[in-house]
Design a protein around this motif. Structure first.
Motif, mmCIF file in Angstrom:
data_model
loop_
_atom_site.group_PDB
_atom_site.id
_atom_site.type_symbol
_atom_site.label_atom_id
_atom_site.label_comp_id
_atom_site.label_asym_id
_atom_site.label_seq_id
_atom_site.Cartn_x
_atom_site.Cartn_y
_atom_site.Cartn_z
ATOM 1 N N ILE A 1 -51.909 28.289 -28.097
ATOM 2 C CA ILE A 1 -52.242 29.068 -26.907
ATOM 3 C C ILE A 1 -53.616 28.691 -26.354
ATOM 4 C CG2 ILE A 1 -53.377 31.029 -28.029
ATOM 5 C CD1 ILE A 1 -50.792 31.144 -25.148
ATOM 6 N N GLY A 2 -54.508 28.184 -27.229
ATOM 7 C CA GLY A 2 -55.824 27.777 -26.762
ATOM 8 C C GLY A 2 -56.574 28.938 -26.120
ATOM 9 N N PRO A 3 -57.411 28.665 -25.129
ATOM 10 C CA PRO A 3 -58.168 29.738 -24.470
ATOM 11 C C PRO A 3 -57.339 30.546 -23.478
ATOM 12 C CG PRO A 3 -58.702 27.632 -23.471
ATOM 13 C CD PRO A 3 -57.801 27.328 -24.639
ATOM 14 N N MET A 4 -56.061 30.203 -23.321
ATOM 15 C CA MET A 4 -55.233 30.914 -22.348
ATOM 16 C C MET A 4 -54.947 32.359 -22.756
ATOM 17 S SD MET A 4 -54.612 29.512 -19.497
ATOM 18 C CE MET A 4 -53.222 30.450 -18.893
ATOM 19 N N PHE A 5 -55.301 32.748 -24.000
ATOM 20 C CA PHE A 5 -55.138 34.156 -24.360
ATOM 21 C C PHE A 5 -56.117 35.028 -23.564
ATOM 22 C CE2 PHE A 5 -58.582 33.096 -27.289
ATOM 23 C CZ PHE A 5 -59.347 34.249 -27.313
ATOM 24 N N LEU A 6 -57.070 34.385 -22.875
ATOM 25 C CA LEU A 6 -57.999 35.113 -22.012
ATOM 26 C C LEU A 6 -57.489 35.258 -20.582
ATOM 27 C CD1 LEU A 6 -61.408 33.579 -23.168
ATOM 28 C CD2 LEU A 6 -60.462 35.809 -23.759
ATOM 29 N N PHE A 7 -56.336 34.662 -20.269
ATOM 30 C CA PHE A 7 -55.789 34.777 -18.914
ATOM 31 C C PHE A 7 -55.616 36.228 -18.476
ATOM 32 C CE2 PHE A 7 -51.989 35.508 -16.323
ATOM 33 C CZ PHE A 7 -52.382 34.902 -15.137
ATOM 34 N N PRO A 8 -55.108 37.125 -19.358
ATOM 35 C CA PRO A 8 -54.973 38.519 -18.926
ATOM 36 C C PRO A 8 -56.287 39.150 -18.462
ATOM 37 C CG PRO A 8 -53.751 38.154 -20.953
ATOM 38 C CD PRO A 8 -54.550 36.915 -20.704
ATOM 39 N N LEU A 9 -57.418 38.704 -19.021
ATOM 40 C CA LEU A 9 -58.705 39.250 -18.593
ATOM 41 C C LEU A 9 -59.056 38.778 -17.183
ATOM 42 C CD1 LEU A 9 -60.801 38.842 -21.877
ATOM 43 C CD2 LEU A 9 -59.438 40.796 -21.108
ATOM 44 N N VAL A 10 -58.702 37.531 -16.875
ATOM 45 C CA VAL A 10 -58.897 37.024 -15.512
ATOM 46 C C VAL A 10 -57.999 37.796 -14.549
ATOM 47 C CG1 VAL A 10 -58.790 34.976 -14.029
ATOM 48 C CG2 VAL A 10 -59.441 34.731 -16.432
#
Length: 337
Positions: free
Chosen positions: A288-297
């Motif tokens: 998943i890499g840093p994409m687990f932060l997409f929901p925060l964006v």
């Protein structure tokens, strides 16, 4: 093909995309202890949020809306019809790689979140309907979210067998338990509801700060990968489309303006805590890499757009010609015996 092979396949596809300049994910290496700590705080945030949400629900009001389910039915169709289709369409049009696509799909298929209740209140919506909709969407997601992910993942190469359905169902089931605890507290010990919500808010803030700090430590060198144009476009358009189409659909179905505003907020506001938990816990960090932060964006754009809509509505209410209210008052006076 087992799960490990599937995940390795996704990683290989992403690596190839990165070589071709397609803006794909880099490999994220997290120390096991740090990854475990981040998972724990992510779960705590979700648990506290759902208990607090349950403490706002009343069984009698839930029964009332379930006996007249028109509003709830329209809201569920909007939630699980508009948002997943929007996520799929945007990911397709922007030609996202598998990791980004599955992230966007999971976010789009998530049920409504507690934030929608706050904005429904701010926009003078039907709070009873809002809370019931949030409850029903969380329950319905147990079946609809895996089903929709299965259907829409067929349209992307490498995703057919890569969606962690067991992890998603486990996370959804986990959300229902604290929600049920909150409902029980509010029903049997209503005096404790306010205390639980206040204490929960304090724990939520502390856990959120710790989780955010750990996330920043993990992705500090590759955070720029999340802030690519295609990700920002999706994060900006998804909630806006949800707000607009949710209201239009409600208007077409002849719901009252108050209920239409409520459905609009419920449709555009996703359960970000659940989405982060699924992405962080169900997927290996190397995939998943840093994409687990997409929901925060997504959360940032969601709040910004909801605030703008709320301000527009409030300004309309403030500067509405007094003649409109005067007509209603005169009619009520004439009707009085």
């Amino acid at each position: 093909m087992n799960v490990t092979e599937v995940y390795m396949g996704i990683a290989n596809i992403s690596t190839q995309g990165n070589v071709s300049g397609n803006g794909s994910m880099g490999v994220l290496s997290i120390p096991p202890s740090l990854n475990k700590a981040l998972n724990i705080f992510t779960i705590i945030i979700l648990f506290i949020t759902m208990i607090s949400l349950g403490c706002t629900m009343e069984i009698s009001k839930i029964k009332t809306h379930l006996l007249k389910p028109k509003g709830v039915a329209i809201a569920l169709v909007a939630q699980f019809g508009i948002m997943p289709l929007t996520a799929f369409s945007l990911a397709k049009m922007l030609q996202m790689d598998p990791v980004k696509a599955v992230t966007v799909l999971i976010c789009g298929c998530c049920p409504g979140g507690s934030l929608s209740n706050i904005f429904s209140l701010a926009i003078k919506g039907d709070m009873n309907l809002s809370i019931v909709m949030t409850t029903c969407s969380c329950i319905a997601a147990l079946v609809l979210m895996p089903l929709l992910l299965y259907v829409y993942s067929q349209g992307f190469t490498g995703l057919k067998n890569a969606v962690p359905y067991i992890g998603i169902i486990s996370a959804l089931t986990f959300t229902l338990v604290p929600c049920a605890i909150g409902i029980g507290i509010n029903h049997y010990k209503p005096n404790y509801s306010s205390v639980v919500k206040k204490v929960g808010l304090s724990i939520l803030i502390i856990s959120g700060i710790i989780a955010f700090s750990l996330s920043a430590l993990v992705v500090k060198d590759i955070i720029w990968i999340v802030l690519t144009p295609d990700v920002l476009v999706v994060a900006a358009l998804m909630p806006l489309i949800g707000f607009m189409l949710g209201y239009i659909m409600s208007f077409i179905c002849r719901l009252s303006p108050q209920c239409s505003r409520t459905v609009s907020m419920e449709t555009g506001c996703q359960n970000i805590q659940l989405c982060v938990t699924i992405l962080k816990v169900a997927f290996p960090p190397q995939v998943i890499g840093p994409m687990f932060l997409f929901p925060l964006v997504y959360y940032i754009f969601q709040c910004t757009e909801a605030l703008i809509l709320t301000l527009c509505f409030r300004c309309h209410q403030a500067f509405k010609p007094p003649a409109e209210d005067g007509v209603d008052i005169k009619q009520e006076v004439v009707k009085q015996p």
